[in-house]
Design an enzyme around this catalytic site. Structure first.
Site, short mmCIF file in Angstrom:
data_model
loop_
_atom_site.label_atom_id
_atom_site.label_comp_id
_atom_site.label_asym_id
_atom_site.label_seq_id
_atom_site.Cartn_x
_atom_site.Cartn_y
_atom_site.Cartn_z
N ARG A 47 0.85 -1.19 0.00
CA ARG A 47 0.00 0.00 0.00
C ARG A 47 0.88 1.24 0.00
O ARG A 47 1.76 1.38 0.85
CB ARG A 47 -0.92 0.00 1.22
CG ARG A 47 -1.95 1.10 1.19
CD ARG A 47 -3.12 0.80 2.10
NE ARG A 47 -2.80 0.99 3.50
CZ ARG A 47 -3.71 1.31 4.43
NH1 ARG A 47 -4.97 1.45 4.09
NH2 ARG A 47 -3.37 1.46 5.68
N THR A 93 -0.88 7.65 -0.91
CA THR A 93 -2.19 7.60 -1.58
C THR A 93 -3.10 6.54 -0.98
O THR A 93 -4.30 6.53 -1.25
CB THR A 93 -2.03 7.28 -3.08
OG1 THR A 93 -1.49 5.96 -3.21
CG2 THR A 93 -1.09 8.26 -3.75
N ASP A 115 -2.46 -3.07 13.07
CA ASP A 115 -1.88 -3.60 11.84
C ASP A 115 -1.68 -5.11 12.00
O ASP A 115 -0.81 -5.55 12.76
CB ASP A 115 -0.54 -2.92 11.55
CG ASP A 115 0.04 -3.32 10.20
OD1 ASP A 115 0.25 -4.54 9.99
OD2 ASP A 115 0.29 -2.44 9.38
N ASP A 143 1.95 -6.50 11.25
CA ASP A 143 2.91 -6.20 12.32
C ASP A 143 2.66 -7.06 13.55
O ASP A 143 3.60 -7.55 14.18
CB ASP A 143 2.83 -4.72 12.71
CG ASP A 143 3.50 -3.81 11.70
OD1 ASP A 143 4.30 -4.33 10.88
OD2 ASP A 143 3.23 -2.60 11.70
#
Length: 209
Positions: free
Chosen positions: A104, A108, A200, A203
């Site tokens: 990603r 953006t 996340d 992670d």
């Protein structure tokens, strides 16, 4: 429109609470994601077709049931999707595993495809695309685009936590794909994280920051 289902089984919900907690360590997070994935696979595979098979039990001849038709492919979206694969393989050990890599763009928030490796007969298989999070929907849409481009047509998307924005985006772009999630959360924040979510997933699965 494909089916959208929140799997509210008590064991799934209990285990989801464990991994949502910010104090859940890497090892526990990984183990519980596997457990939830196995439980979800039980529901996701509910409509797999059966056929008759003639067998002999120790007592008598009988007509029994066995799985028929399409074989299964599990396709995790890298990297967090890997955390869900072993749990599904527990239940469907003959499934083949493909991989789709997305990253990603931090500015953006748009996903980019960088790696696709699939079983050669992907067009013949029932495909489970897995990713712990359905946030903006961008990665899921792109992964399913990549699969359809290569002939896959029977696709289900399986995630742990989803945001309404991601569900809407995926349904609009791929209305034929069934979506299975353990939770439909409240919204996305300005950073593209699901709220309340679980942070996340990559992670937390791999102990990275």
């Amino acid at each position: 429109m494909g089916k959208f289902q929140v799997l509210d089984h008590p064991l799934i919900q209990h285990k989801l609470t464990i991994i949502r907690n910010k104090n859940c360590g890497t090892r526990s997070f990984r183990e519980v994601v596997n457990e939830i994935s196995t439980l979800m696979a039980y529901e996701v595979s509910r409509d797999m077709p059966l056929q008759n098979k003639e067998i002999e039990t120790p007592v008598a001849h009988m007509t029994a049931k066995e799985l028929a038709g399409k074989k299964v492919a599990i396709v995790p979206i890298l990297r967090a999707g890997i955390g869900m694969v072993d749990g599904i393989l527990e239940l469907i050990p003959a499934a083949k595993v493909g991989h789709i890599g997305m990253y990603r763009d931090e500015k953006t928030l748009q996903p980019h495809e960088y790696f696709v490796k699939l079983p050669s007969d992907i067009d013949q298989r029932q495909v489970f695309v897995v990713d712990p999070m359905l946030a903006t929907g961008g990665s899921a849409i792109m992964a399913i685009d990549a699969l359809k481009k290569r002939g896959a047509s029977n696709i289900k998307f399986v995630c742990l936590v989803s945001a309404p924005e991601g569900v809407k985006a995926l349904q609009e772009k791929h209305p034929d794909v069934d979506i299975y999630t353990a939770a439909l959360d409240d919204h996305l924040n300005e950073d593209g994280y699901i709220v309340p979510g679980l942070g996340d997933a990559g992670d937390r699965l791999f102990g990275t920051k």
